[in-house]
Motif scaffolding. Sequence first.
Motif, PDB file in Angstrom:
ATOM      1  N   VAL A 117       0.840  -1.192   0.000  1.00  0.00           N
ATOM      2  CA  VAL A 117       0.000   0.000   0.000  1.00  0.00           C
ATOM      3  C   VAL A 117       0.879   1.247   0.000  1.00  0.00           C
ATOM      4  O   VAL A 117       1.940   1.284   0.632  1.00  0.00           O
ATOM      5  CB  VAL A 117      -0.947   0.005   1.232  1.00  0.00           C
ATOM      6  N   LEU A 118       0.452   2.255  -0.760  1.00  0.00           N
ATOM      7  CA  LEU A 118       1.077   3.569  -0.751  1.00  0.00           C
ATOM      8  C   LEU A 118       0.133   4.545  -0.064  1.00  0.00           C
ATOM      9  O   LEU A 118      -1.070   4.573  -0.371  1.00  0.00           O
ATOM     10  CB  LEU A 118       1.349   4.072  -2.173  1.00  0.00           C
ATOM     11  N   VAL A 119       0.651   5.312   0.875  1.00  0.00           N
ATOM     12  CA  VAL A 119      -0.124   6.410   1.459  1.00  0.00           C
ATOM     13  C   VAL A 119       0.388   7.679   0.800  1.00  0.00           C
ATOM     14  O   VAL A 119       1.523   8.101   1.029  1.00  0.00           O
ATOM     15  CB  VAL A 119       0.035   6.477   2.989  1.00  0.00           C
ATOM     16  N   VAL A 120      -0.450   8.278  -0.045  1.00  0.00           N
ATOM     17  CA  VAL A 120       0.009   9.322  -0.967  1.00  0.00           C
ATOM     18  C   VAL A 120      -0.519  10.685  -0.524  1.00  0.00           C
ATOM     19  O   VAL A 120      -1.732  10.925  -0.510  1.00  0.00           O
ATOM     20  CB  VAL A 120      -0.469   9.033  -2.404  1.00  0.00           C
ATOM     21  N   GLU A 121       0.403  11.545  -0.149  1.00  0.00           N
ATOM     22  CA  GLU A 121       0.029  12.933   0.161  1.00  0.00           C
ATOM     23  C   GLU A 121      -0.060  13.719  -1.140  1.00  0.00           C
ATOM     24  O   GLU A 121       0.871  13.732  -1.940  1.00  0.00           O
ATOM     25  CB  GLU A 121       1.061  13.574   1.086  1.00  0.00           C
ATOM     26  N   LEU A 122      -1.188  14.414  -1.335  1.00  0.00           N
ATOM     27  CA  LEU A 122      -1.420  15.158  -2.562  1.00  0.00           C
ATOM     28  C   LEU A 122      -1.679  16.625  -2.257  1.00  0.00           C
ATOM     29  O   LEU A 122      -2.553  16.962  -1.454  1.00  0.00           O
ATOM     30  CB  LEU A 122      -2.621  14.581  -3.323  1.00  0.00           C
ATOM     31  N   SER A 123      -0.931  17.496  -2.905  1.00  0.00           N
ATOM     32  CA  SER A 123      -1.173  18.931  -2.789  1.00  0.00           C
ATOM     33  C   SER A 123      -2.279  19.341  -3.759  1.00  0.00           C
ATOM     34  O   SER A 123      -2.637  18.599  -4.680  1.00  0.00           O
ATOM     35  CB  SER A 123       0.108  19.700  -3.119  1.00  0.00           C
ATOM     36  N   SER A 124      -2.785  20.534  -3.561  1.00  0.00           N
ATOM     37  CA  SER A 124      -3.806  21.048  -4.489  1.00  0.00           C
ATOM     38  C   SER A 124      -3.230  21.207  -5.879  1.00  0.00           C
ATOM     39  O   SER A 124      -3.935  21.062  -6.886  1.00  0.00           O
ATOM     40  CB  SER A 124      -4.351  22.382  -3.979  1.00  0.00           C
ATOM     41  N   TYR A 125      -1.918  21.491  -5.984  1.00  0.00           N
ATOM     42  CA  TYR A 125      -1.281  21.612  -7.297  1.00  0.00           C
ATOM     43  C   TYR A 125      -1.337  20.270  -8.029  1.00  0.00           C
ATOM     44  O   TYR A 125      -1.655  20.203  -9.230  1.00  0.00           O
ATOM     45  CB  TYR A 125       0.186  22.016  -7.158  1.00  0.00           C
ATOM     46  N   GLN A 126      -0.985  19.207  -7.324  1.00  0.00           N
ATOM     47  CA  GLN A 126      -0.989  17.879  -7.943  1.00  0.00           C
ATOM     48  C   GLN A 126      -2.405  17.457  -8.324  1.00  0.00           C
ATOM     49  O   GLN A 126      -2.636  16.880  -9.396  1.00  0.00           O
ATOM     50  CB  GLN A 126      -0.350  16.873  -6.992  1.00  0.00           C
ATOM     51  N   LEU A 127      -3.355  17.740  -7.457  1.00  0.00           N
ATOM     52  CA  LEU A 127      -4.745  17.375  -7.736  1.00  0.00           C
ATOM     53  C   LEU A 127      -5.307  18.153  -8.914  1.00  0.00           C
ATOM     54  O   LEU A 127      -6.135  17.633  -9.678  1.00  0.00           O
ATOM     55  CB  LEU A 127      -5.602  17.610  -6.492  1.00  0.00           C
ATOM     56  N   HIS A 128      -4.867  19.388  -9.086  1.00  0.00           N
ATOM     57  CA  HIS A 128      -5.352  20.215 -10.197  1.00  0.00           C
ATOM     58  C   HIS A 128      -5.125  19.530 -11.538  1.00  0.00           C
ATOM     59  O   HIS A 128      -5.951  19.635 -12.447  1.00  0.00           O
ATOM     60  CB  HIS A 128      -4.646  21.573 -10.178  1.00  0.00           C
ATOM     61  N   HIS A 129      -3.999  18.829 -11.665  1.00  0.00           N
ATOM     62  CA  HIS A 129      -3.634  18.233 -12.954  1.00  0.00           C
ATOM     63  C   HIS A 129      -4.186  16.817 -13.131  1.00  0.00           C
ATOM     64  O   HIS A 129      -3.947  16.199 -14.176  1.00  0.00           O
ATOM     65  CB  HIS A 129      -2.111  18.210 -13.103  1.00  0.00           C
ATOM     66  N   LEU A 130      -4.921  16.292 -12.155  1.00  0.00           N
ATOM     67  CA  LEU A 130      -5.436  14.926 -12.273  1.00  0.00           C
ATOM     68  C   LEU A 130      -6.799  14.891 -12.951  1.00  0.00           C
ATOM     69  O   LEU A 130      -7.704  15.635 -12.563  1.00  0.00           O
ATOM     70  CB  LEU A 130      -5.566  14.288 -10.885  1.00  0.00           C
ATOM     71  N   PRO A 131      -6.987  14.012 -13.926  1.00  0.00           N
ATOM     72  CA  PRO A 131      -8.328  13.826 -14.505  1.00  0.00           C
ATOM     73  C   PRO A 131      -9.199  13.012 -13.561  1.00  0.00           C
ATOM     74  O   PRO A 131      -8.706  12.277 -12.705  1.00  0.00           O
ATOM     75  CB  PRO A 131      -8.042  13.041 -15.785  1.00  0.00           C
ATOM     76  N   ARG A 132     -10.508  13.132 -13.701  1.00  0.00           N
ATOM     77  CA  ARG A 132     -11.428  12.367 -12.857  1.00  0.00           C
ATOM     78  C   ARG A 132     -12.008  11.163 -13.593  1.00  0.00           C
ATOM     79  O   ARG A 132     -12.726  10.365 -12.992  1.00  0.00           O
ATOM     80  CB  ARG A 132     -12.562  13.266 -12.358  1.00  0.00           C
ATOM     81  N   SER A 133     -11.710  11.069 -14.863  1.00  0.00           N
ATOM     82  CA  SER A 133     -12.180   9.918 -15.638  1.00  0.00           C
ATOM     83  C   SER A 133     -11.152   9.607 -16.718  1.00  0.00           C
ATOM     84  O   SER A 133     -10.267  10.409 -16.991  1.00  0.00           O
ATOM     85  CB  SER A 133     -13.548  10.210 -16.270  1.00  0.00           C
ATOM     86  N   GLY A 134     -11.282   8.432 -17.312  1.00  0.00           N
ATOM     87  CA  GLY A 134     -10.357   8.031 -18.352  1.00  0.00           C
ATOM     88  C   GLY A 134      -9.173   7.260 -17.801  1.00  0.00           C
ATOM     89  O   GLY A 134      -9.070   7.020 -16.590  1.00  0.00           O
ATOM     90  N   PRO A 135      -8.220   6.884 -18.660  1.00  0.00           N
ATOM     91  CA  PRO A 135      -7.096   6.021 -18.255  1.00  0.00           C
ATOM     92  C   PRO A 135      -6.218   6.625 -17.169  1.00  0.00           C
ATOM     93  O   PRO A 135      -5.617   5.901 -16.394  1.00  0.00           O
ATOM     94  CB  PRO A 135      -6.307   5.841 -19.553  1.00  0.00           C
ATOM     95  N   GLY A 136      -6.130   7.943 -17.097  1.00  0.00           N
ATOM     96  CA  GLY A 136      -5.249   8.572 -16.123  1.00  0.00           C
ATOM     97  C   GLY A 136      -5.890   8.880 -14.790  1.00  0.00           C
ATOM     98  O   GLY A 136      -5.238   9.397 -13.887  1.00  0.00           O
ATOM     99  N   ALA A 137      -7.176   8.554 -14.642  1.00  0.00           N
ATOM    100  CA  ALA A 137      -7.882   8.869 -13.404  1.00  0.00           C
ATOM    101  C   ALA A 137      -7.532   7.867 -12.310  1.00  0.00           C
ATOM    102  O   ALA A 137      -7.574   6.656 -12.536  1.00  0.00           O
ATOM    103  CB  ALA A 137      -9.390   8.883 -13.647  1.00  0.00           C
ATOM    104  N   LEU A 138      -7.207   8.350 -11.134  1.00  0.00           N
ATOM    105  CA  LEU A 138      -6.892   7.478 -10.013  1.00  0.00           C
ATOM    106  C   LEU A 138      -8.150   6.772  -9.517  1.00  0.00           C
ATOM    107  O   LEU A 138      -9.262   7.319  -9.595  1.00  0.00           O
ATOM    108  CB  LEU A 138      -6.283   8.273  -8.864  1.00  0.00           C
ATOM    109  N   ALA A 139      -7.975   5.560  -8.993  1.00  0.00           N
ATOM    110  CA  ALA A 139      -9.063   4.816  -8.362  1.00  0.00           C
ATOM    111  C   ALA A 139      -8.535   4.286  -7.030  1.00  0.00           C
ATOM    112  O   ALA A 139      -8.159   3.121  -6.920  1.00  0.00           O
ATOM    113  CB  ALA A 139      -9.542   3.676  -9.259  1.00  0.00           C
ATOM    114  N   PRO A 140      -8.468   5.137  -6.010  1.00  0.00           N
ATOM    115  CA  PRO A 140      -7.831   4.755  -4.756  1.00  0.00           C
ATOM    116  C   PRO A 140      -8.673   3.785  -3.938  1.00  0.00           C
ATOM    117  O   PRO A 140      -9.890   3.708  -4.089  1.00  0.00           O
ATOM    118  CB  PRO A 140      -7.688   6.087  -4.020  1.00  0.00           C
ATOM    119  N   TRP A 141      -7.984   3.069  -3.043  1.00  0.00           N
ATOM    120  CA  TRP A 141      -8.680   2.226  -2.065  1.00  0.00           C
ATOM    121  C   TRP A 141      -9.549   3.101  -1.182  1.00  0.00           C
ATOM    122  O   TRP A 141     -10.750   2.892  -1.066  1.00  0.00           O
ATOM    123  CB  TRP A 141      -7.646   1.468  -1.242  1.00  0.00           C
TER     124      TRP A 141
END
Length: 503
Positions: free
Chosen positions: A188-212
């Motif tokens: 398991v990875l416990v991932v700290e995310l800043s607002s900058y990092q979250l800004h660049h994340l898509p919410r759907s598609g191949p690049g969208a995260l699906a966390p536990w």
Amino acid sequence: MALRGADAVSDLENRLEHLTSWQSDWSALRVAVLGLGVTGFAAADTLAELGADVLVVASAAPDERTQLLNVLGVALVQSDLTDVPDELSAHRPELLIVSPGFHPDHVLLQWAAARGIAVWGDIELAWRLRDKVGIPAEWLLVTGTNGKTTTVQLAATMLAAAGHRVAPCGNIGVPVLDAIRDPRGWDVLVVELSSYQLHHLPRSGPGALAPWSSLCLNVADDHLDWHGSAAAYREAKSTVYANTGVACIYNKADAATLHMVENAEVQEGARAIGFGLGVPGPSELGIVEGILCDRAFLDDRFDRALELTTVTELAGAGLAAPHVIADVLAASALARSFGVEPGTIRDALLTFHLDAHRIEVVALQNNIQWIDDSKATNPHAADASLAAFDSVVWIVGGLLKGVDVNDLVRKHAARLSGAVIIGVDRTPLREAFARHAPLVRVFEIDSDDTEDVMPSAVRMAATVAKPGDVVLLAPAAASMDQFDNYAARGTAFNQAVHTFLGR
């Protein structure tokens, strides 16, 4: 004819779909990496290992990293980044990896958007590659205006105590790209995310995260100069909950986090789990008569609760400040979502120590405490720090990053024995004290000599501190106006205190 816009990005996705092993056909991919900080170098290193044709564009290039890029065969262009370097245009990148600090309307990002070049952050790149080496780890995501690093460390400690191979990573300092490439692998990875990092994340598609599981600790105005508005900042933070599989954990004391969960698109079966300092209801963690309880992760949660630890035990471990207890509950929720037993959580907490510069007691002399909370880099964090003490001489100031300090000063005026203003953004603080705390003695350090700032602040604070007071460094501001970072600011305070007290 060259592809443009959505067609270019779609073509890239189709090509990446066929890259099913760690090193396959990435050599055909032209990639540019913006920035050569910790995340930028990790991205360049990863892409070079994949065999991609990589160009790094950066305003600063430390000698050690420059030498390593040469070894990796990665080209480097140093630029003031005010315009598009000729080398970048000639490279014709199909993919741009952007380091977190690049402002959304940066000229290079606008240039990429106009040409339909895909733009990913390092987190998206890591997610896309997570299953290319061994068995992919599950991801637990943590964001929030304050408390992220402490909560990530707490959760990782709990998971490790349960026997899991766990890596705290992301904005905490260890790039996720480095974590996923560890040859031993992780559970398991416990991932700290800043607002900058979250800004660049898509919410759907191949690049969208699906966390536990995912967690937003709190949301208060911060980084408004980067995001452009409070609404944009909150929107970025809300991305943390997208596609969560098990638990979306929110703060009962912060309605914004519940609103984010209620509006998140999640996987079927994901639950909303609240935490707070009051009595917990079903599907919540909280406190009953000094006992931290879980009423979320047990089948009969409507009828009983599980004890995790006590406030008294946390006090013995130096974790009794209210905002730290909230972090403990949030981390416990993450750990419980992954099956960690309550007894294991209790044992882990008894061995945990906060990092330096987080409510750190520097000295106690003549019944006056000197406390370093240099990590309180915004008003929300300073609010929590101030609330932990009854009578405070407050050392405050730095780079305010566009936030308003009036509410903070007004809220805590009654507990202030004095205040010492440091940093470049002194005028808003001076005006806030005059308006909301006119009876409080306020000193101002206007020295341009960084080495003199903290010694002067400590001397001034000592002139008003009386037995029973806490002299508290909780700047409510960033440090880069006068110090390299918050740690350097805290270290300077520590040294100044010890020198002044003759230790």
